[in-house]
Design an enzyme around this catalytic site. Structure first.
Site, PDB file in Angstrom:
ATOM      1  N   LYS A 118       0.807  -1.221   0.000  1.00 47.96           N
ATOM      2  CA  LYS A 118       0.000   0.000   0.000  1.00 47.96           C
ATOM      3  C   LYS A 118       0.841   1.272   0.000  1.00 47.96           C
ATOM      4  O   LYS A 118       0.363   2.338  -0.401  1.00 47.96           O
ATOM      5  CB  LYS A 118      -0.922   0.019   1.215  1.00 47.96           C
ATOM      6  CG  LYS A 118      -2.056  -0.999   1.169  1.00 47.96           C
ATOM      7  CD  LYS A 118      -3.153  -0.581   0.227  1.00 47.96           C
ATOM      8  CE  LYS A 118      -4.382  -1.467   0.349  1.00 47.96           C
ATOM      9  NZ  LYS A 118      -5.476  -1.038  -0.530  1.00 47.96           N
ATOM     10  N   ASP A 176      -9.150  -0.383   6.120  1.00 50.39           N
ATOM     11  CA  ASP A 176      -9.130  -1.602   6.920  1.00 50.39           C
ATOM     12  C   ASP A 176      -7.814  -1.719   7.670  1.00 50.39           C
ATOM     13  O   ASP A 176      -7.650  -2.620   8.488  1.00 50.39           O
ATOM     14  CB  ASP A 176      -9.290  -2.832   6.015  1.00 50.39           C
ATOM     15  CG  ASP A 176     -10.682  -2.931   5.418  1.00 50.39           C
ATOM     16  OD1 ASP A 176     -11.643  -2.894   6.191  1.00 50.39           O
ATOM     17  OD2 ASP A 176     -10.796  -3.063   4.189  1.00 50.39           O
TER      18      ASP A 176
END
Length: 422
Positions: free
Chosen positions: A87, A135
């Site tokens: 990410k 998340d």
């Protein structure tokens, strides 16, 4: 066709994508979302960031033998910029691109991400607040990016995000807000509050009227694919990629589709059975949301609504979908921590292993092998998207701490290096 081996017996639901069309050209529309020019820009920018290095690609020959295929390779994103997941290539890069656009407009000149590190621009960044729902891993990346460039950051997490993941975000100076409901509820809350407070949303999911930032996120992800292709001895025949909203999957699919057209690898999207919005959308032949708690252990994949940009690519570019239960992911985590034969020991988080779990399960099912075209000549590529980003949960699931597994991996690597020099 099954193979006697120490592999765990795993369940999977696997089906060919009814919308797949390998003769469809990639085309200008998809190139505008994910194209070679955008990747070149992302590679130029990200490769200059402090701490950038290509993450390792591991060969797993013993697993390949057990699966009845020619080769298995695992791209391990656990070391990416010290954040523990792929990410960092997306959220932080999108923060930088947003800041370049916003400040460039104010100043009347084109800016690069390196310009943002100057005292003048860092001072201007301090007046900007970025925000998103997460998340865990995406929010961590956005918070890290905000810290790198000096802007403020507010991150929204939903009810079931662990305290460990919350603290991992907060350590980068972000304000972390916990909301009721699931991930998609947190996305809506972040967007509502951003409009009320003048914040800039850095989301990895797109929807009508919000496309530029998610496009930046996916374009950053493609650097990971470029690295893997450069590291591979041969092009893969099969690529298994786990999916949440679909951004990672689209980045991988788009890379091969644009370059290899109809000769691209068989592309398989893997989802948790409690959050299979892409698989359901494919079967319905229209975007379909999964509602409810979406309480899968695979927290990074716990998404109920498909990114519209991702669907532009995955709708026709995905060859097959596999849906797995949480237990399959846990079994795959344990297998990588205690691998077959002399395969490398790997620390893999619960959201990293969905592709591995699906391939293991498919190898044990004659119908799934046929659907996916798996055979003795297949070369499979996995993207291990995270390490133990929640160390407490990892230890509970694997039965051993991530630090202990990492220590064994280091010993294994040292022993292998010593043998190589002998």
């Amino acid at each position: 066709m099954t193979h006697p081996s120490p592999l765990p017996t795993l369940p999977v639901a696997c089906f060919a994508n009814p919308g797949a069309n390998r003769m469809t050209p990639y085309g200008a529309r998809r190139s505008d979302i994910l194209g070679a020019d955008a990747l070149a820009q992302a590679q130029h920018e990200l490769s200059q960031w402090p701490g950038y290095a290509a993450t390792p690609l591991h060969s797993l020959p013993a697993l390949a033998q057990a699966l009845g295929v020619a080769a298995v390779h695992y791209k391990d994103e656990g070391s990416r910029f010290g954040l523990g997941s792929f990410k960092a290539l997306g959220g932080a890069y999108a923060v930088a691109r947003l800041l370049c656009r916003e400040l460039g407009t104010r100043l009347g000149r084109t800016l690069s991400t390196q310009d943002l590190r100057t005292p003048e621009l860092r001072a201007l960044c301090a007046g900007i607040t970025v925000t998103c729902a997460t998340d865990g891993n995406h929010g961590r990346s956005v918070a890290w990016g905000a810290q790198q460039f000096g802007c403020a950051c507010v991150i929204y997490i939903h009810a079931t995000v662990s305290e460990g993941r919350k603290q991992a975000i907060a350590q980068y100076g972000a304000e972390v807000v916990r909301t009721a409901g699931n991930y998609d509820d947190a996305v809506r809350q972040a967007d509502h509050d951003a409009q009320a407070h003048g914040r800039f949303v850095i989301s990895d999911t797109s929807y009508p009227g919000y496309m530029d930032v998610p496009r930046d996120v996916m374009q950053g992800y493609q650097l990971m694919v470029e690295e893997a292709v450069q590291q591979l001895p041969q092009r893969p025949t099969h690529v298994f990629v786990q999916a949440g909203v679909g951004g990672l999957a689209a980045a991988v699919c788009g890379y091969f589709w644009e370059r290899d057209a109809g000769d691209r690898p068989c592309f398989v999207v893997v989802e948790p059975d409690k959050a299979d919005c892409l698989a359901q959308s494919a079967q319905a032949r229209q975007l379909t949301a999964v509602t409810g708690d979406i309480d899968t252990l695979m927290a990074g994949l716990a998404c109920g609504e498909v990114s519209h940009l991702a669907w532009e690519i995955l709708d026709k570019g995905t060859d097959a979908f596999c849906v797995i239960p949480d237990a399959a992911a846990v079994a795959a985590m344990r297998l990588l921590a205690h691998p077959l034969g002399q395969d490398p020991i790997l620390v893999a988080g619960e959201s990293a292993v969905a592709g591995v779990a699906a391939a293991i399960a498919a190898s044990q099912d004659a119908a799934a092998r046929t659907t996916l075209g798996l055979n003795a000549d297949s070369r499979i590529l996995f993207f291990g998207s995270e390490s133990a980003t929640d160390p407490v949960l990892y230890a509970q699931l694997v039965g051993e701490s991530a630090a202990s597994v990492a220590a064994r991996a280091a010993d294994q690597a040292t022993t292998a290096a010593t043998r190589g020099m002998a």
